[in-house]
Motif scaffolding. Structure first.
Motif, mmCIF file in Angstrom:
data_model
loop_
_atom_site.group_PDB
_atom_site.id
_atom_site.type_symbol
_atom_site.label_atom_id
_atom_site.label_comp_id
_atom_site.label_asym_id
_atom_site.label_seq_id
_atom_site.Cartn_x
_atom_site.Cartn_y
_atom_site.Cartn_z
ATOM 1 N N PRO A 166 0.778 -1.245 0.000
ATOM 2 C CA PRO A 166 0.000 0.000 0.000
ATOM 3 C C PRO A 166 0.811 1.297 0.000
ATOM 4 N N VAL A 167 2.067 1.254 0.444
ATOM 5 C CA VAL A 167 2.801 2.518 0.573
ATOM 6 C C VAL A 167 3.692 2.765 -0.649
ATOM 7 N N VAL A 168 3.552 3.970 -1.203
ATOM 8 C CA VAL A 168 4.316 4.338 -2.402
ATOM 9 C C VAL A 168 5.233 5.510 -2.062
ATOM 10 N N VAL A 204 10.042 5.972 12.063
ATOM 11 C CA VAL A 204 8.795 6.142 12.818
ATOM 12 C C VAL A 204 7.792 5.005 12.636
ATOM 13 N N CYS A 205 7.878 4.238 11.598
ATOM 14 C CA CYS A 205 6.850 3.230 11.309
ATOM 15 C C CYS A 205 6.667 2.249 12.470
ATOM 16 N N PRO A 206 5.476 2.174 13.039
ATOM 17 C CA PRO A 206 5.267 1.277 14.181
ATOM 18 C C PRO A 206 5.404 -0.206 13.835
ATOM 19 N N LEU A 207 5.215 -0.533 12.566
ATOM 20 C CA LEU A 207 5.319 -1.940 12.177
ATOM 21 C C LEU A 207 6.693 -2.270 11.584
ATOM 22 N N GLU A 222 2.958 -5.395 5.683
ATOM 23 C CA GLU A 222 2.422 -5.571 7.036
ATOM 24 C C GLU A 222 2.067 -4.191 7.579
ATOM 25 N N CYS A 223 1.099 -3.556 6.954
ATOM 26 C CA CYS A 223 0.876 -2.120 7.172
ATOM 27 C C CYS A 223 -0.467 -1.880 7.867
ATOM 28 N N TRP A 224 -0.456 -0.946 8.843
ATOM 29 C CA TRP A 224 -1.697 -0.595 9.558
ATOM 30 C C TRP A 224 -2.354 0.627 8.926
ATOM 31 N N TYR A 225 -1.842 1.067 7.756
ATOM 32 C CA TYR A 225 -2.357 2.275 7.094
ATOM 33 C C TYR A 225 -2.600 3.397 8.108
ATOM 34 N N CYS A 226 -1.595 3.596 8.995
ATOM 35 C CA CYS A 226 -1.762 4.555 10.091
ATOM 36 C C CYS A 226 -1.213 5.929 9.750
ATOM 37 N N MET A 227 -0.219 5.996 8.864
ATOM 38 C CA MET A 227 0.271 7.238 8.250
ATOM 39 C C MET A 227 1.375 8.057 8.916
ATOM 40 N N PRO A 228 2.010 7.653 10.010
ATOM 41 C CA PRO A 228 3.165 8.440 10.472
ATOM 42 C C PRO A 228 4.224 8.628 9.379
ATOM 43 N N CYS A 229 4.442 7.609 8.557
ATOM 44 C CA CYS A 229 5.466 7.703 7.505
ATOM 45 C C CYS A 229 5.170 8.889 6.594
ATOM 46 N N GLU A 230 3.916 9.021 6.214
ATOM 47 C CA GLU A 230 3.531 10.114 5.313
ATOM 48 C C GLU A 230 3.537 11.457 6.044
HETATM 49 S S1 SF4 Z 1 1.099 3.531 7.151
HETATM 50 FE FE1 SF4 Z 1 1.872 3.059 9.207
HETATM 51 S S2 SF4 Z 1 2.365 0.873 9.136
HETATM 52 FE FE2 SF4 Z 1 2.115 1.547 7.027
HETATM 53 S S3 SF4 Z 1 4.202 2.048 6.405
HETATM 54 FE FE3 SF4 Z 1 3.286 3.967 7.098
HETATM 55 S S4 SF4 Z 1 3.868 4.117 9.255
HETATM 56 FE FE4 SF4 Z 1 4.227 2.008 8.607
#
Ligand code: SF4
Ligand SMILES: Cc1cc2nc3c(=O)[nH]c(=O)nc-3n(C[C@H](O)[C@H](O)[C@H](O)COP(=O)(O)OP(=O)(O)OC[C@H]3O[C@@H](n4cnc5c(N)ncnc54)[C@H](O)[C@@H]3O)c2cc1C
Ligand code: SF4
Lengths: 579, 77
Positions: free
Chosen positions: B11-13, B31-34, B52-60
């Protein structure tokens, strides 16, 4: 990164906090504030900056007891009734008495709470009886504000270390913990005078209906190590059969969220757009009605906002799409769902353990003490029911302040070094194999079995079959699991915890031969609530012979009395006649 | 049992034009929790290594150049 290296280092501290999400940072901060000379270590599997349930922020406080709006006694009564009477009130009352102070402290950290035009806290009614929900207008700053305080207080933070086992000494007292670096596989042994566990819910127990292993309600880093580690250290765990099951947006699997939408007039509706439950506050009784509606011809169930003024619906949408789970706006956008126009399809979550939302946790008293001397637990993994975020903060603070005093009075507990060597061997076993079954397949299988057999309604025969299947998977996990790098090694350790939690869920559920807490513990073979035999806690623990067992424990006499005509208030959920 | 390589859409691009990992940035990985993001040894840019993504968005949210986009994982989209 990710290749497995050999290595073992050792550190000492007064207070070790494991889990740097919500309760953990507060515990570490309070311990250090009370004794600035003490050494406080905060260990986190991810990165404290962005870890845990609140990684992106929170919409509000779900259980704020604020003078002028409610009293600690009213709150204690409400939670006792919501949790079907199985509550040691001392811990709930203590939380309720302390939480306002914590709100004021969070305010000082820069986290704002909604006030009305008179400058009074703008608390909303969502619960069945009292008024406890307080919105947080800059809820997205929670984690940053906390992190700043940790840096200022010079807490020693170890990120990317996953705790795998607690170490106890010869007298049974806590001695420390073993952790593994998730990017190198190197070990860290922390000798500690006291340990506070705050590793969150067991959120990766059931499989979401999407089939995506990480599409859980809870932050999937919370895979149940807290529960498993407490169990293996000999601590008792309370009421694990009181599962966490939440009403969520279907597929997306995030909160719907009635706590935000309710005060504006949003509600849970059936396919006809009709309200069918009185109160959208999450409880097992409410989930029971939700489940019945889903199963009936009136399903599916929806979150309804499209009867509201367009601007109101859009305002709610804006809150829900920016703070807690900000990707949900994208989810709806892709499907073309707009809250002002269409109802939003809901479903029920996978099962988990979480006292933050239900009551399943490591047994603790009002000082956050577990049954192992020197070991504390706070937040979603500790047994204080319906505790949510403010409970994690408040009880984290209570744990930190008690633990630091305890640490001042004791020396390091002696322990058997071979315990550490044995733990290293357990962790590394999957790295020694050339081929076998990778952790993700074992995890999928365990969690699929959890759905097949453990999800309520609970059927005795199905539970027995589950136990047989889990035993087979355990054979595979112990003898055939293979990992190729340190990242997979983390997942391998997680799946071991998940399997332990699955076994605990089955064992505790079979023990309590009645139905209670609505859907959370609905046993078809024992459909009635049986107060005469079961108005008590069920405590699960590792027995002397190494097997898993349960015992009853009396509920402590109530401090706040509950009258007979009030005690079933949460069972009156179904809307019967048209108002 | 022998292992296979099964492909999966993540999911992450990361917009490689914007990513400054080659200048030393590792924020999203940190920062990614996973812990599912990595810097590619091949391209010197960030990418999603594990699905293995929680679509939580700290990365973005934390990326200094706006290079990260979090999409909803295919199975639940
Ligand atoms: S959305 Fe959350 S779990 Fe997915 S890559 Fe970004 S920080 Fe990590
Ligand atoms: C989507 C969502 C929305 C919510 N909304 C609200 C709301 O609006 N209001 C409200 O009051 N409450 C809300 N809650 C509940 C609230 O967020 C939780 O009750 C609270 O944050 C729990 O805190 P905790 O410290 O127990 O767990 P967490 O904050 O989740 O922290 C647990 C930490 O432990 C770490 N960890 C796990 N295993 C290990 C290990 N083996 N070693 C080291 N570290 C480990 C994790 O990485 C994590 O950082 C919500 C929860 C969720 C999931
Ligand atoms: S945070 Fe942004 S710039 Fe930095 S490595 Fe990640 S994608 Fe690249």
């Amino acid at each position: 990164m990710d290749e497995i290296k050999a290595g073992l280092s050792e550190i000492d501290c007064d207070v070790l906090v494991i889990g740097g999400g919500t309760a953990g940072p507060m515990a570490a901060y309070k311990a250090k504030m009370k004794n600035p000379d003490a050494k406080v270590v905060l260990l986190e599997k991810a990165n404290v900056k962005r870890s845990g349930a609140i990684s992106m922020g929170m919409d509000g406080l779900n259980n704020a007891v604020i003078p002028g709006h409610s009293t600690p006694e009213q709150y204690t009564k409400e939670i006792t009734i919501a949790n079907d009477g199985i509550v040691d009130q001392a811990a709930v009352l203590k939380y309720a008495q302390n939480c306002f102070e914590i709100i004021q402290e969070l305010d000082k950290f820069g986290i704002r709470f909604q006030k009305d035009e008179n400058g009074d806290y703008d608390v909303k009614k969502v619960h069945h009886m009292g008024t406890y929900v307080l919105p947080m207008p800059n809820g997205e700053t929670v984690k940053k504000a906390l992190y700043r305080q940790l840096r200022r207080a010079r807490i020693l933070i170890s990120n990317r270390f996953m705790a795998t086992r607690l170490i106890t000494g010869k007298s049974g007292r806590i001695a420390g913990a073993v952790a593994v670096n998730t990017r190198s596989g190197e070990f860290l042994v922390v000798r500690a005078k006291t340990v506070i566990m705050s590793m969150g819910a067991a959120g990766r127990l059931g499989l979401p209906t999407s089939g995506y292993l990480f599409g859980t309600y809870e932050n999937p880093a919370n895979s149940g190590e807290g529960y498993a580690m407490a169990y293996h250290a000999g601590a008792k765990l309370a009421n694990l059969e009181c599962f966490q099951i939440n009403p969520l947006i279907k597929d997306y699997n995030g909160p719907a969220c009635a706590y935000v939408a309710g005060p504006f007039g949003g509600y849970t509706a059936n396919a006809k757009g009709e309200r069918f439950i009185e109160c959208d506050y999450w409880s097992g009784q409410m989930m029971q009605e939700f489940y019945k509606e889903l199963q009936s011809g009136n399903g599916p169930v929806f979150l309804r906002l499209n009867h509201l003024h367009k601007e109101t619906a859009e305002h709610i949408e804006q809150i829900l799409h920016t703070v807690e789970r900000p990707s949900r706006g994208r989810f709806h956008e892709a499907r073309g769902t707009h809250y002002a126009e269409t109802m939003i399809e809901m479903h029920i979550s996978e099962i988990g353990f979480c006292s933050g939302h239900s009551a399943s946790g490591v047994f603790v008293d009002e000082f956050a003490r577990t049954t192992v001397p020197g070991l504390y637990a706070a937040g979603d993994m500790a047994s204080v029911p319906h505790n949510y975020m403010l409970g994690a903060f408040t009880n984290g603070a209570i744990a930190g302040e008690h633990a630091i005093d305890f640490a001042a009075e004791v020396d390091f507990e002696e322990f058997d070094r071979t315990d550490v060597a044995r733990e290293q061997e357990r962790v590394l076993a999957p790295t020694r194999r050339e081929d076998g079954i990778p952790p993700n397949q074992i995890e999928y299988k365990v969690r699929r079995l959890v759905n097949d057999y453990l999800q309520p309604p609970k059927v005795t025969r199905k539970y027995e079959l589950a136990q047989a299947r889990f035993a087979e998977v355990r054979e595979d996990l112990e003898n055939a699991m293979v990992v190729r790098d340190s990242h997979e090694l983390m997942r391998a350790m997680e799946v071991a915890s998940i399997l332990d939690c699955a076994d605990m869920a089955a064992c505790a559920s079979l023990y309590r031969t009645e139905s209670r807490w609505g859907l959370y513990h609905w046993r078809t073979d024992f459909p009635e609530r049986n107060d005469a035999d079961w108005k008590c806690h069920v405590l699960l623990s590792k027995q002397a012979d190494g097997s898993m067992g349960c015992e009853k424990r009396a509920v402590q006499p109530y401090i706040v009395p509950i009258s007979d005509d009030e005690k079933d208030a949460y069972y009156k959920q179904r809307i019967t006649a048209e108002a | 049992m022998p292992l296979a390589n099964t492909s999966t859409a993540v999911p992450v691009v990361v917009d490689e034009g914007k990513c400054i990992a080659d200048k030393g940035c590792t924020v999203c990985v940190d920062v990614c929790p996973l812990d599912v993001l990595r810097i590619s040894e091949l391209t010197g840019k960030a990418y999603m290594k594990f699905d293995e993504c929680w679509y939580c968005m700290p990365c973005e949210a934390d990326c200094p150049t706006g290079a990260v986009t979090v999409n909803i994982p295919y199975l639940l989209k």
